[in-house]
Motif scaffolding. Structure first.
Motif, PDB file in Angstrom:
ATOM      1  N   SER B  39       0.949  -1.173  -0.084  1.00 26.53           N
ATOM      2  CA  SER B  39      -0.081   0.144  -0.043  1.00 26.53           C
ATOM      3  C   SER B  39       0.787   1.281   0.062  1.00 26.53           C
ATOM      4  O   SER B  39       0.713   2.154  -0.816  1.00 26.53           O
ATOM      5  N   LEU B  40       1.798   1.213   0.745  1.00 26.39           N
ATOM      6  CA  LEU B  40       2.952   2.353   0.928  1.00 26.39           C
ATOM      7  C   LEU B  40       3.351   2.962  -0.487  1.00 26.39           C
ATOM      8  O   LEU B  40       3.716   3.671  -0.834  1.00 26.39           O
ATOM      9  N   ALA B  41       3.738   1.585  -1.031  1.00 25.75           N
ATOM     10  CA  ALA B  41       4.668   1.879  -2.433  1.00 25.75           C
ATOM     11  C   ALA B  41       3.423   2.314  -3.544  1.00 25.75           C
ATOM     12  O   ALA B  41       3.839   3.158  -4.285  1.00 25.75           O
ATOM     13  N   LEU B  42       2.237   1.899  -3.251  1.00 25.07           N
ATOM     14  CA  LEU B  42       1.379   2.370  -4.259  1.00 25.07           C
ATOM     15  C   LEU B  42       0.920   3.840  -3.833  1.00 25.07           C
ATOM     16  O   LEU B  42       0.736   4.695  -4.744  1.00 25.07           O
ATOM     17  N   LEU B  43       1.019   4.156  -2.739  1.00 21.53           N
ATOM     18  CA  LEU B  43       0.675   5.726  -2.249  1.00 21.53           C
ATOM     19  C   LEU B  43       1.786   6.514  -2.633  1.00 21.53           C
ATOM     20  O   LEU B  43       1.446   7.394  -3.189  1.00 21.53           O
ATOM     21  N   ALA B  44       2.982   5.868  -2.469  1.00 26.34           N
ATOM     22  CA  ALA B  44       4.076   6.807  -3.037  1.00 26.34           C
ATOM     23  C   ALA B  44       4.153   6.976  -4.463  1.00 26.34           C
ATOM     24  O   ALA B  44       4.171   8.297  -4.630  1.00 26.34           O
ATOM     25  N   MET B  45       4.173   6.011  -5.301  1.00 25.76           N
ATOM     26  CA  MET B  45       4.084   6.375  -6.795  1.00 25.76           C
ATOM     27  C   MET B  45       2.701   7.162  -7.193  1.00 25.76           C
ATOM     28  O   MET B  45       2.768   7.776  -8.196  1.00 25.76           O
ATOM     29  N   ALA B 127       8.655   9.116   2.688  1.00 24.54           N
ATOM     30  CA  ALA B 127       8.233   7.933   3.004  1.00 24.54           C
ATOM     31  C   ALA B 127       7.711   7.865   4.548  1.00 24.54           C
ATOM     32  O   ALA B 127       6.863   7.114   4.862  1.00 24.54           O
ATOM     33  N   ASN B 128       8.439   8.467   5.648  1.00 26.19           N
ATOM     34  CA  ASN B 128       7.883   8.277   6.753  1.00 26.19           C
ATOM     35  C   ASN B 128       6.550   8.960   6.779  1.00 26.19           C
ATOM     36  O   ASN B 128       5.833   8.691   7.732  1.00 26.19           O
ATOM     37  N   ALA B 129       6.237  10.233   6.085  1.00 30.11           N
ATOM     38  CA  ALA B 129       5.238  10.830   6.118  1.00 30.11           C
ATOM     39  C   ALA B 129       3.907   9.991   5.711  1.00 30.11           C
ATOM     40  O   ALA B 129       2.593   9.803   6.188  1.00 30.11           O
ATOM     41  N   ILE B 130       4.081   9.340   4.653  1.00 31.77           N
ATOM     42  CA  ILE B 130       3.230   8.448   4.181  1.00 31.77           C
ATOM     43  C   ILE B 130       2.979   7.095   4.937  1.00 31.77           C
ATOM     44  O   ILE B 130       1.712   6.683   4.859  1.00 31.77           O
TER      45      ILE B 130
END
Lengths: 197, 197
Positions: B39-45, B127-130
């Motif tokens: 989920s984090l990777a998806l949110l990042a991109m 990265a920490n924020a998301i």
């Protein structure tokens, strides 16, 4: 643009409820397509330096992170089973789900997903190869996993996953070794012998 | 190099068995750290183009894909709970797990994980924020989720996750709106009022 991005990511939570045939190694439950996508991303960033450092890692990571999102509407299809009208359902799913995003991002994500599906570029070939490799590794490590449940034979595994060989002969050696061990252990049916005529 | 990469990825399957406090939206079970990392990777991109396109997306994706792997040995720590000797256990875990890889890759992965933990570079701050944003979105969408279970107050949420504001005031506005809605719905305790002296 932030609002549509957050709505899209909330919608994609549903991928955590899509079950695959394979199981995470050592766990009794089925694997879901979200955690599978994470494994693929990890496998990509770990294997690219060993196999072909000239590949575009960012492009591959984006592709594998997105590759299964269409299953939210279209479901997971077992690779040794009937594929039905999978392509049509997935096209509609891509349009609906990626279409939630701002236009420029929607186009980028749809095009990454289509590239993965078509499997023509070096990056898409690599992504498809590791997508096939992972369940083989899992089934082998899980005492056969989904193979004996579905009566799969070594012919089916080696024919269905042959795309790995073109990407990396060394990875393919690894696959054939795992498949032969699986036959010896009784997890895969042996190759059909040609009858003497 | 291929052999050690595959052994490492098999070991990392264990992250699928590490449970977090939050739940995937709409599912009754706890979320595991592997699907959370996806989920984090998806949110990042998805968010980087909206928030700061100058960020190094590949670097952030690698960081978030790796950021929780140390939990295989060290376990997940609830961000509002006692942190114990978390740092020490995670250091040992990073050494053991990333140490399974070929030396050059092991150094790269350890350094990405340390960068995330230190949170000093723009990429690590994002990265920490998301990583903080996601459980807030999940708890809000899940009728409070882990918040009422642990009696969390809006003060705790806004203090603990303040790092989001520096990365994006617009994302922070979104967080405070969700937190205020959660208080109105009774999912978060209200702010402690200062007594009249």
């Amino acid at each position: 643009m932030i609002d549509s991005a957050l709505r899209f990511v909330l919608e994609c939570e549903k991928l955590k409820g899509i079950e695959r045939r394979s199981r995470p190694i050592g766990l009794p439950r089925r694997e879901n397509s979200a955690e599978h996508s994470w494994s693929l991303a990890l496998l990509a960033m770990t294997l690219i330096p060993a196999i072909d450092p000239s590949l575009d890692t960012l492009h591959i990571l984006k592709m594998v992170i997105l590759h299964d999102i269409v299953e939210i509407d279209a479901g997971d299809t077992f690779c040794y089973g009937d594929q039905g009208n999978k392509a049509e359902k997935e096209q509609a799913a891509a349009k609906r789900i990626f279409g939630m995003l701002h236009e420029s991002l929607a186009s980028e994500f749809i095009s990454l997903w289509e590239e993965f599906e078509q499997g023509a570029t070096p990056e898409a070939k690599f992504a498809n190869a590791i997508d096939r490799l992972l369940p083989i590794m899992q089934n082998h490590a899980n005492g056969g996993g989904a193979w004996p449940e579905h009566g799969i034979s070594i012919d089916q595994v080696l024919t269905r996953n042959r795309n790995i060989e073109a990407v990396s002969p060394e990875l393919w050696q690894h696959v054939t070794a795992l498949a032969n061990e699986a036959v010896a252990a009784g997890w895969l049916k042996p190759a059909k012998t040609v009858p003497n005529l």
